[in-house]
Design a protein around this motif. Structure first.
Motif, PDB file in Angstrom:
ATOM      1  N   PRO A  22      28.275   8.436 -18.960  1.00 27.33           N
ATOM      2  CA  PRO A  22      29.181   7.487 -19.619  1.00 27.33           C
ATOM      3  C   PRO A  22      29.177   6.099 -18.990  1.00 27.33           C
ATOM      4  O   PRO A  22      29.313   5.100 -19.705  1.00 27.33           O
ATOM      5  N   VAL A  23      29.024   6.029 -17.668  1.00 26.64           N
ATOM      6  CA  VAL A  23      29.034   4.714 -17.012  1.00 26.64           C
ATOM      7  C   VAL A  23      27.835   3.882 -17.441  1.00 26.64           C
ATOM      8  O   VAL A  23      27.960   2.687 -17.744  1.00 26.64           O
ATOM      9  N   SER A  24      26.657   4.500 -17.490  1.00 22.81           N
ATOM     10  CA  SER A  24      25.461   3.763 -17.910  1.00 22.81           C
ATOM     11  C   SER A  24      25.545   3.400 -19.389  1.00 22.81           C
ATOM     12  O   SER A  24      25.061   2.331 -19.800  1.00 22.81           O
ATOM     13  N   TRP A  25      26.173   4.265 -20.194  1.00 20.79           N
ATOM     14  CA  TRP A  25      26.355   3.926 -21.615  1.00 20.79           C
ATOM     15  C   TRP A  25      27.251   2.698 -21.744  1.00 20.79           C
ATOM     16  O   TRP A  25      26.946   1.780 -22.524  1.00 20.79           O
ATOM     17  N   VAL A  26      28.342   2.645 -20.995  1.00 23.28           N
ATOM     18  CA  VAL A  26      29.224   1.481 -21.030  1.00 23.28           C
ATOM     19  C   VAL A  26      28.477   0.229 -20.587  1.00 23.28           C
ATOM     20  O   VAL A  26      28.630  -0.850 -21.174  1.00 23.28           O
ATOM     21  N   ALA A  27      27.651   0.364 -19.549  1.00 19.52           N
ATOM     22  CA  ALA A  27      26.907  -0.787 -19.033  1.00 19.52           C
ATOM     23  C   ALA A  27      25.956  -1.353 -20.069  1.00 19.52           C
ATOM     24  O   ALA A  27      25.792  -2.574 -20.171  1.00 19.52           O
ATOM     25  N   THR A  28      25.323  -0.488 -20.853  1.00 19.62           N
ATOM     26  CA  THR A  28      24.313  -0.947 -21.809  1.00 19.62           C
ATOM     27  C   THR A  28      24.872  -1.243 -23.197  1.00 19.62           C
ATOM     28  O   THR A  28      24.248  -1.993 -23.958  1.00 19.62           O
ATOM     29  N   HIS A  29      26.042  -0.690 -23.541  1.00 20.20           N
ATOM     30  CA  HIS A  29      26.580  -0.872 -24.890  1.00 20.20           C
ATOM     31  C   HIS A  29      27.855  -1.707 -24.954  1.00 20.20           C
ATOM     32  O   HIS A  29      28.214  -2.197 -26.037  1.00 20.20           O
ATOM     33  N   ILE A  30      28.546  -1.860 -23.845  1.00 11.72           N
ATOM     34  CA  ILE A  30      29.784  -2.647 -23.842  1.00 11.72           C
ATOM     35  C   ILE A  30      29.666  -3.849 -22.911  1.00 11.72           C
ATOM     36  O   ILE A  30      29.910  -4.990 -23.315  1.00 11.72           O
ATOM     37  N   ALA A  31      29.272  -3.619 -21.670  1.00  9.77           N
ATOM     38  CA  ALA A  31      29.127  -4.732 -20.731  1.00  9.77           C
ATOM     39  C   ALA A  31      27.993  -5.667 -21.146  1.00  9.77           C
ATOM     40  O   ALA A  31      28.074  -6.880 -20.937  1.00  9.77           O
ATOM     41  N   SER A  32      26.953  -5.131 -21.741  1.00  6.53           N
ATOM     42  CA  SER A  32      25.829  -5.937 -22.216  1.00  6.53           C
ATOM     43  C   SER A  32      26.197  -6.612 -23.534  1.00  6.53           C
ATOM     44  O   SER A  32      26.646  -5.955 -24.484  1.00  6.53           O
ATOM     45  N   GLU A  33      25.980  -7.920 -23.612  1.00 11.39           N
ATOM     46  CA  GLU A  33      26.291  -8.653 -24.845  1.00 11.39           C
ATOM     47  C   GLU A  33      25.456  -8.156 -26.018  1.00 11.39           C
ATOM     48  O   GLU A  33      25.983  -7.883 -27.102  1.00 11.39           O
ATOM     49  N   HIS A 163      43.663  -5.404 -18.740  1.00 13.53           N
ATOM     50  CA  HIS A 163      42.783  -6.175 -17.868  1.00 13.53           C
ATOM     51  C   HIS A 163      42.040  -5.281 -16.879  1.00 13.53           C
ATOM     52  O   HIS A 163      40.896  -5.579 -16.503  1.00 13.53           O
ATOM     53  N   THR A 164      42.663  -4.172 -16.462  1.00 10.93           N
ATOM     54  CA  THR A 164      41.984  -3.257 -15.540  1.00 10.93           C
ATOM     55  C   THR A 164      40.768  -2.631 -16.200  1.00 10.93           C
ATOM     56  O   THR A 164      39.697  -2.509 -15.584  1.00 10.93           O
ATOM     57  N   LEU A 165      40.920  -2.230 -17.473  1.00 10.07           N
ATOM     58  CA  LEU A 165      39.798  -1.662 -18.214  1.00 10.07           C
ATOM     59  C   LEU A 165      38.664  -2.672 -18.327  1.00 10.07           C
ATOM     60  O   LEU A 165      37.493  -2.328 -18.150  1.00 10.07           O
ATOM     61  N   ILE A 166      38.994  -3.920 -18.602  1.00  8.98           N
ATOM     62  CA  ILE A 166      37.972  -4.955 -18.740  1.00  8.98           C
ATOM     63  C   ILE A 166      37.240  -5.166 -17.417  1.00  8.98           C
ATOM     64  O   ILE A 166      36.020  -5.323 -17.386  1.00  8.98           O
ATOM     65  N   ASP A 167      37.982  -5.152 -16.316  1.00 12.68           N
ATOM     66  CA  ASP A 167      37.355  -5.288 -14.999  1.00 12.68           C
ATOM     67  C   ASP A 167      36.405  -4.120 -14.720  1.00 12.68           C
ATOM     68  O   ASP A 167      35.327  -4.307 -14.134  1.00 12.68           O
ATOM     69  N   GLN A 168      36.810  -2.918 -15.129  1.00 14.29           N
ATOM     70  CA  GLN A 168      35.952  -1.746 -14.929  1.00 14.29           C
ATOM     71  C   GLN A 168      34.661  -1.880 -15.737  1.00 14.29           C
ATOM     72  O   GLN A 168      33.577  -1.513 -15.267  1.00 14.29           O
ATOM     73  N   ILE A 169      34.766  -2.405 -16.947  1.00 15.18           N
ATOM     74  CA  ILE A 169      33.582  -2.587 -17.781  1.00 15.18           C
ATOM     75  C   ILE A 169      32.644  -3.611 -17.153  1.00 15.18           C
ATOM     76  O   ILE A 169      31.432  -3.418 -17.127  1.00 15.18           O
ATOM     77  N   ARG A 170      33.218  -4.690 -16.632  1.00 11.21           N
ATOM     78  CA  ARG A 170      32.380  -5.716 -15.993  1.00 11.21           C
ATOM     79  C   ARG A 170      31.571  -5.139 -14.831  1.00 11.21           C
ATOM     80  O   ARG A 170      30.434  -5.539 -14.585  1.00 11.21           O
ATOM     81  N   SER A 171      32.147  -4.211 -14.095  1.00  6.34           N
ATOM     82  CA  SER A 171      31.484  -3.665 -12.904  1.00  6.34           C
ATOM     83  C   SER A 171      30.593  -2.466 -13.214  1.00  6.34           C
ATOM     84  O   SER A 171      29.941  -1.938 -12.308  1.00  6.34           O
ATOM     85  N   SER A 172      30.547  -2.017 -14.471  1.00  2.00           N
ATOM     86  CA  SER A 172      29.804  -0.796 -14.811  1.00  2.00           C
ATOM     87  C   SER A 172      28.300  -0.891 -14.523  1.00  2.00           C
ATOM     88  O   SER A 172      27.706   0.123 -14.103  1.00  2.00           O
ATOM     89  N   PRO A 173      27.616  -2.029 -14.718  1.00  2.00           N
ATOM     90  CA  PRO A 173      26.174  -2.047 -14.386  1.00  2.00           C
ATOM     91  C   PRO A 173      25.897  -1.740 -12.920  1.00  2.00           C
ATOM     92  O   PRO A 173      24.964  -0.981 -12.606  1.00  2.00           O
ATOM     93  N   ASP A 174      26.688  -2.317 -12.019  1.00  2.00           N
ATOM     94  CA  ASP A 174      26.488  -2.040 -10.590  1.00  2.00           C
ATOM     95  C   ASP A 174      26.787  -0.581 -10.270  1.00  2.00           C
ATOM     96  O   ASP A 174      26.066   0.063  -9.488  1.00  2.00           O
ATOM     97  N   ARG A 175      27.823  -0.048 -10.865  1.00  2.00           N
ATOM     98  CA  ARG A 175      28.165   1.352 -10.614  1.00  2.00           C
ATOM     99  C   ARG A 175      27.088   2.285 -11.157  1.00  2.00           C
ATOM    100  O   ARG A 175      26.794   3.329 -10.551  1.00  2.00           O
TER     101      ARG A 175
END
Length: 284
Positions: A22-33, A163-175
């Motif tokens: 799920p973290v990599s999915w968020v990084a590629t589908h939500i954090a990525s423009e 805002h906490t959720l948004i911060d988590q999404i921003r950091s998802s690629p590194d995680r």
């Protein structure tokens, strides 16, 4: 001792895969423009959402124009007519894609990189400025007064408490990178430590399948629960949340299926190689 070490690191690899998915999915589908634009592009195929979106856009244009009261209704009528025509044209798809790009930049970009007029204040919002400009362009000949569309027109679809959720999404690629390294490293250590390495590889494949199944079950249970708890300030907000959630679950399911297939292949290779090794040992 070697068996215990292999088990511990094998279990750690399985847990890391379950979290990584799920973290990599968020990084590629939500954090990525680009990923977010691709995920959300089909939302406008929903007729109710399209109607709510265009109505909200027209309302924003009227509200920000500071019009004399006598021109409000003619303006709204002209904008609504133009919005309906735009929603049925190919231009609408392009305007929606640009809307989502600007929305992503306003919400998920690092606040330090945003100017004051581009700060969404950690709110989930849609920047309807591209749609508004397209509507105004289409309605120019029928508008009672000139309308200038600002560079940003945010329509809130979530509260500032997110805002906490948004911060988590921003950091998802590194995680995701950390979790991928942890999963791969743990799997390698488990195989190296195991007495029967091919058997260990096979069980790692099974563990990957189990991890993907767990993620699938949890996502189908958790996402509806989160939607029920989420405050939607408008019908448009509720539509956005529901449609994005549906697409997110379906997309994550496809990722999980891919992991299951890879896990089955790894398990098959491990067991076949183990059986061949045992047969060779007996014949020798």
């Amino acid at each position: 001792m070697r068996g215990l070490t292999a088990f511990i690191f094998g279990a750690l690899a399985a847990i890391a895969v379950a979290v990584l998915l799920p973290v990599s999915w968020v990084a590629t589908h939500i954090a990525s423009e680009d990923g977010y634009v691709s995920l959300s592009e089909s939302m406008v195929q929903d007729a109710q959402f399209r109607d709510d979106l265009m109505a909200a856009t027209a309302d924003e244009i009227v509200a920000r124009a500071a019009l004399p009261s006598v021109t409000v209704e003619p303006m709204r009528t002209a904008l609504t007519t133009a919005a309906d025509a735009l929603a049925a044209s190919p231009r609408f798809v392009d305007a929606w894609a640009e809307t989502q790009r600007q929305s992503h930049r306003a919400v998920f970009a690092d606040p330090r990189d945003l100017s004051a007029d581009m700060d969404a204040s950690n709110r989930l919002a849609i920047d309807v400025a591209p749609l508004a400009q397209a509507v105004v362009d289409a309605a120019t000949d029928r508008l009672p007064v000139r309308v200038d569309v600002p560079g940003q027109m945010l329509v809130t679809v979530g509260g500032s408490e997110q805002h906490t959720l948004i911060d988590q999404i921003r950091s998802s690629p590194d995680r995701a990178l950390v979790l991928a390294a942890l999963a791969l490293g743990s799997a390698i250590i488990a195989v190296i430590a195991a007495r029967r390495r091919w058997n260990c590889l096979a069980w790692l494949g099974v563990a990957a399948v189990v991890a993907a199944v767990v993620v699938r079950v949890v996502s189908h249970a958790v996402v509806p629960h989160l939607l029920d708890r989420s405050a939607a300030p408008s019908d448009l907000a509720r539509s956005v949340q529901q449609l994005l959630a549906d697409r997110a679950v379906a997309s994550l399911d496809s990722w999980g299926l891919a992991v299951m297939i890879v896990g089955v292949v790894i398990a098959g290779v491990g067991w076949v190689a183990s059986a061949a090794q045992n047969s060779f040992t007996r014949s020798a």
